[in-house]
Every structure is written in C-alpha cells, then in structure tokens.
Design an enzyme around this catalytic site. Structure first.
Site, mmCIF file in Angstrom:
data_model
loop_
_atom_site.group_PDB
_atom_site.id
_atom_site.type_symbol
_atom_site.label_atom_id
_atom_site.label_comp_id
_atom_site.label_asym_id
_atom_site.label_seq_id
_atom_site.Cartn_x
_atom_site.Cartn_y
_atom_site.Cartn_z
ATOM 1 N N ASP A 53 -40.415 -26.017 13.980
ATOM 2 C CA ASP A 53 -39.540 -26.225 15.143
ATOM 3 C C ASP A 53 -40.419 -26.440 16.389
ATOM 4 O O ASP A 53 -41.397 -25.698 16.589
ATOM 5 C CB ASP A 53 -38.676 -24.953 15.294
ATOM 6 C CG ASP A 53 -37.590 -25.091 16.335
ATOM 7 O OD1 ASP A 53 -37.197 -26.233 16.654
ATOM 8 O OD2 ASP A 53 -37.118 -24.039 16.834
ATOM 9 N N HIS A 54 -40.076 -27.438 17.195
ATOM 10 C CA HIS A 54 -40.804 -27.699 18.449
ATOM 11 C C HIS A 54 -42.314 -27.763 18.250
ATOM 12 O O HIS A 54 -43.075 -27.101 18.981
ATOM 13 C CB HIS A 54 -40.489 -26.611 19.496
ATOM 14 C CG HIS A 54 -39.082 -26.654 19.987
ATOM 15 N ND1 HIS A 54 -38.592 -27.666 20.783
ATOM 16 C CD2 HIS A 54 -38.049 -25.812 19.788
ATOM 17 C CE1 HIS A 54 -37.313 -27.436 21.052
ATOM 18 N NE2 HIS A 54 -36.951 -26.318 20.452
ATOM 19 N N HIS A 95 -31.648 -23.350 25.802
ATOM 20 C CA HIS A 95 -32.326 -22.343 24.987
ATOM 21 C C HIS A 95 -32.253 -20.981 25.682
ATOM 22 O O HIS A 95 -32.386 -20.896 26.901
ATOM 23 C CB HIS A 95 -33.823 -22.659 24.847
ATOM 24 C CG HIS A 95 -34.119 -23.872 24.015
ATOM 25 N ND1 HIS A 95 -34.578 -25.048 24.542
ATOM 26 C CD2 HIS A 95 -34.056 -24.070 22.680
ATOM 27 C CE1 HIS A 95 -34.786 -25.926 23.558
ATOM 28 N NE2 HIS A 95 -34.469 -25.357 22.426
ATOM 29 N N GLY A 96 -32.087 -19.928 24.905
ATOM 30 C CA GLY A 96 -32.208 -18.573 25.453
ATOM 31 C C GLY A 96 -30.873 -17.972 25.864
ATOM 32 O O GLY A 96 -29.800 -18.494 25.561
ATOM 33 N N HIS A 134 -29.904 -27.570 19.672
ATOM 34 C CA HIS A 134 -30.827 -26.488 20.035
ATOM 35 C C HIS A 134 -30.113 -25.578 21.030
ATOM 36 O O HIS A 134 -29.235 -26.016 21.762
ATOM 37 C CB HIS A 134 -32.091 -27.061 20.693
ATOM 38 C CG HIS A 134 -33.018 -27.679 19.689
ATOM 39 N ND1 HIS A 134 -34.252 -27.160 19.424
ATOM 40 C CD2 HIS A 134 -32.868 -28.744 18.871
ATOM 41 C CE1 HIS A 134 -34.833 -27.888 18.487
ATOM 42 N NE2 HIS A 134 -34.011 -28.867 18.139
ATOM 43 N N GLY A 135 -30.536 -24.308 21.040
ATOM 44 C CA GLY A 135 -29.921 -23.386 21.995
ATOM 45 C C GLY A 135 -28.573 -22.915 21.497
ATOM 46 O O GLY A 135 -27.579 -22.904 22.246
ATOM 47 N N GLY A 136 -28.506 -22.503 20.231
ATOM 48 C CA GLY A 136 -27.227 -22.089 19.647
ATOM 49 C C GLY A 136 -26.690 -20.783 20.230
ATOM 50 O O GLY A 136 -25.464 -20.587 20.281
ATOM 51 N N THR A 152 -32.273 -16.496 19.870
ATOM 52 C CA THR A 152 -32.209 -15.406 20.848
ATOM 53 C C THR A 152 -31.260 -14.291 20.414
ATOM 54 O O THR A 152 -31.572 -13.100 20.565
ATOM 55 C CB THR A 152 -31.784 -15.962 22.233
ATOM 56 O OG1 THR A 152 -32.716 -16.986 22.589
ATOM 57 C CG2 THR A 152 -31.796 -14.881 23.303
HETATM 58 P P1 13P Z 1 -31.519 -20.000 21.118
HETATM 59 O O1 13P Z 1 -32.698 -19.064 21.213
HETATM 60 O O2 13P Z 1 -30.854 -20.246 22.418
HETATM 61 O O3 13P Z 1 -30.568 -19.584 20.036
HETATM 62 O O4 13P Z 1 -32.126 -21.433 20.695
HETATM 63 C C1 13P Z 1 -32.931 -21.528 19.567
HETATM 64 C C2 13P Z 1 -33.489 -22.904 19.452
HETATM 65 O O5 13P Z 1 -32.945 -23.863 19.911
HETATM 66 C C3 13P Z 1 -34.766 -23.049 18.704
HETATM 67 O O6 13P Z 1 -35.211 -24.367 18.675
#
Ligand code: 13P
Length: 391
Positions: free
Chosen positions: A82-83, A181-182, A209-211, A234
């Site tokens: 990831d990333h 994210h976060g 991303h950023g679920g 997160t």
């Molecule tokens: P969250 O930490 O907001 O769930 O996002 C995770 C993410 O997108 C990892 O690539």
C-alpha cells in the site's frame, strides 16, 4: 494454499457488488486479528502493508509471517503493498511476496503520475502482479487525526481517469471523491455523482482509501458504484489502542498484559466491516473464480568448462547478486553436487513468484548480460526446467 490472484479476487467483488477489505497491518496482533475475522465469516481478505508504516515494523521480517498466515488460511487472501514510494519499493515488495502493488504518485502532475505508474505496470505485469494506481489526492495520514494533516482534496476527474487508465494499463483505480485518511470529526462529504460517472466510464474495480469514519450508508453507496476494495486502518489501530488503555486502567503492566486481547478487538472491527461490505460468506465463490497464486521453480543443472573452482564460485556469486534483484525472483540458490562423480556438478535453483516471470526473467537485460557473458560460455552442458510443485 489460498493466496489467490488479486485481479481475479477483485473482479469477482466488482461483478457481484461487494467490497473486499484491504486492512493495513503493523504487527502480528493485526495479522492474527484480520485472519481470525476472515476465517470466522468466510470472507476473502487483502493483507495490506503500507510503506509509510515501515518505520514501525521490519517489512522483510513481517512478510514471512504474512505469507505463512495466508498459506494456512481456508479463505482467499491477497498480499498488497500500500502506498509504495517508488519502482524499487514495488520490486522489493514483489520479491518479498506481495501479489498486488500500489505505488502512489498521485501527488505528482498527471504526466509524471502516468510515466511512473506505467513503469510499475510493465514491471509488475511481467511478474503476474496486479497494480493499483491513484488519481487525485486523498489527504490525511493513516492512524492520525485528519485535522493535523489538512492538505486539500484533489478530486479525480472522469476525463483524467479515462486517460490515466488507458495510458498506464492499471488493474484497479483508487479515486479521490471526498474521503480522507485517518481520524475525522464527523462524516466526510462524498461526491457520489462523480464516482458513478467514473465507474460508468472505466468499468474496472475502484478503490477507496480512508475507509475509517464512513457511515454504513456511505459504504453502501460506494459499493453500488464500483468500489470493491476498501482500505482501512485507523479504526483498527483505535480498537487496539482502546483495548491497551483498558488493560492499563485495570492496573495491568508489562507488554503481554497490556496488549492482551488486542487481536480480538481488531478481529471484531474487521468482521463488522466484512459483514457490512458484503464480503462475508464469499470465500468459496472467490476461490472458485480465482487462479491460485503459485510460484515457479527455475532449475538448471550444469557442468563448467574453462573455470577453476574459485572462478566458478565467483561466477555464481555474481549470478546471485545480479539475478536476485530481477523483478519476481524471490530467491537464487547456487549449489554444488555432494558427490564428485555426479553427472552434473552444479545447480541454480531460482524461486519465481509466478509463471509470468519465466518470460520476463529470460528477457531482462541483467539476465541476458549475465547469461551471455558469464554463464553460457562456460556451461555448455546443462539441463533446465521451470516447474510448479504438485500437491
Ligand atoms: P484509514 O486509516 O482512514 O482507514 O485509511 C486507510 C488507508 O486508506 C490506507 O491506504
């Protein structure tokens, strides 16, 4: 061994309108918790390793555990970088066992994002590995308060997305439509019309991303519009953190007492997501629809003419160095027959991550140079075979 081709896994999710969780893991507690949940609700799962977390754990040490967990699972698993930060990160991740990669060039201007992503796709597809690209910018940092990283969202445009997918050949597209994210205060506002148009225009699996922090209803809208991979971290880190705080409040001290129960706390949150996103119960169907991810052994036995023993060993050492960093080559073993009267005295055993590597390895310039200049001239008598293990 239910490591499966990630492209097939996500195509199944896309065709059947559910989403597979890509859960970032940072410790064995995460790995155990994620796998426990997947097994419990019979869900496909993506074990995701974010390069931004590599300060917190040793990726090369973690990967054997990740692979072991995936191989002993009854449910289909993919292992994803990831990333990733660069082409070399992606090569390293593939050679350590990832069968999906994302290199995030979304911060770069479109032509640069296209150029880097295309390079990743050419390399990764030569290894049979699926590639996720990202277009637009999803701000924030996994595991941290979004307010501390207030970069502006740059939304994915439909036209750019079409151009990007055609030019790069990526398998999945991560879109920016309002998630962050976060940890956020309140729900993010999602541009679902944009998502719907992107999905109609592309027809390939989409990624969010950023679920963390999205509502049940928002997840439903995302999945209805082509999202079939949801990145999530997160909330898992928070569930684990809450458990540790709880243990401390109850007067526990010491590492094992403080971390007791964290994998169960993570498993509960993962299972909630799997049920909510519709992947629970899909394990058997995904296994039936997906190619198993099988390595190939590339074996050569040979005799050497014109080199003494030291020179032969030097040639092998150079081979280990050069061939071991070719994409998809997981290990290079050089050997010498135990008995002096063996018909063939020396051996190469190379572990390729996938059968696609047979061709990409043969044509790789580093292999061609080594084979033409150092190996073939001294190894006239040789036998080679590429094989997969039968079980
Ligand atoms: P969250 O930490 O907001 O769930 O996002 C995770 C993410 O997108 C990892 O690539």
């Amino acid at each position: 061994m239910p490591i499966v081709n990630m492209k097939h896994m996500l195509q199944h999710a896309y065709d059947n309108r559910y989403a597979v969780g890509a859960f970032d893991l940072v410790s064995l507690d995460f790995l155990e918790g994620i796998m426990k949940a997947a097994e419990h609700c019979q869900s496909p799962v993506i074990l995701s390793l974010a390069e931004s977390h590599f300060d917190h754990f040793d990726f090369d040490l973690m990967m054997p555990a990740v692979e072991a967990a995936a191989k002993r699972a009854q449910v289909p698993v993919a292992i994803h970088l990831d990333h990733g930060a660069s082409l070399s990160s992606a090569i390293h991740a593939i050679n350590q066992g990832c069968n999906g990669v994302m290199v995030d060039a979304s911060h770069a201007p479109l032509p640069d994002n296209i150029r880097l992503t295309r390079e990743i796709v050419e390399m990764a597809h030569g290894c049979g590995v699926a590639v996720e690209g990202e277009l637009g910018y999803v701000p924030g940092v996994e595991g941290e308060d979004a307010e501390r990283h207030p970069g502006a969202i740059s939304y994915t445009s439909v036209e750019d997305a079409k151009h990007y997918v055609t030019e790069t050949g990526i398998d999945f597209l991560a879109v920016s439509i309002g998630t962050v994210h976060g940890r956020m205060r309140g729900e993010p506002r999602l541009d679902l019309d944009r998502l719907e148009q992107i999905n109609k225009a592309l027809g390939i699996p989409l990624v969010i991303h950023g679920g963390t922090g999205l509502s049940d209803e928002q997840f439903g809208h995302l999945i209805a519009n082509g999202v079939c991979k949801i990145n999530y971290y997160t909330a898992l880190a928070d569930a684990a953190g809450a458990r540790i705080t709880d243990n401390a409040m109850q007067g526990q001290a010491g590492y094992t007492a403080l971390t007791d129960g964290t994998s169960d706390a993570i498993a509960r949150e993962v299972e909630r997501c799997m049920r909510l996103w519709g992947s629970a119960g899909a394990a058997d169907a995904v296994l039936a629809a997906s190619e198993p991810w099988l390595p190939v052994e590339h074996l050569i036995i040979y005799n050497v003419q014109g080199l003494d023993e030291d020179e032969t060993r030097a040639m092998m050492a150079e081979g280990r160095r050069v061939l071991g960093s070719i994409p998809g080559v997981r290990e290079v073993i050089t050997g010498k027959a135990v008995k002096d009267d063996a018909d063939y005295r020396y051996a190469w055993v190379m572990h390729f991550c996938h059968e696609a590597v047979i061709d990409s390895f043969r044509n790789h310039p580093d292999h061609v140079a080594f084979a033409d200049n150092l190996f073939r001239p001294v190894a006239a008598g040789r036998i080679s075979i590429d094989y997969q293990s039968l079980k």
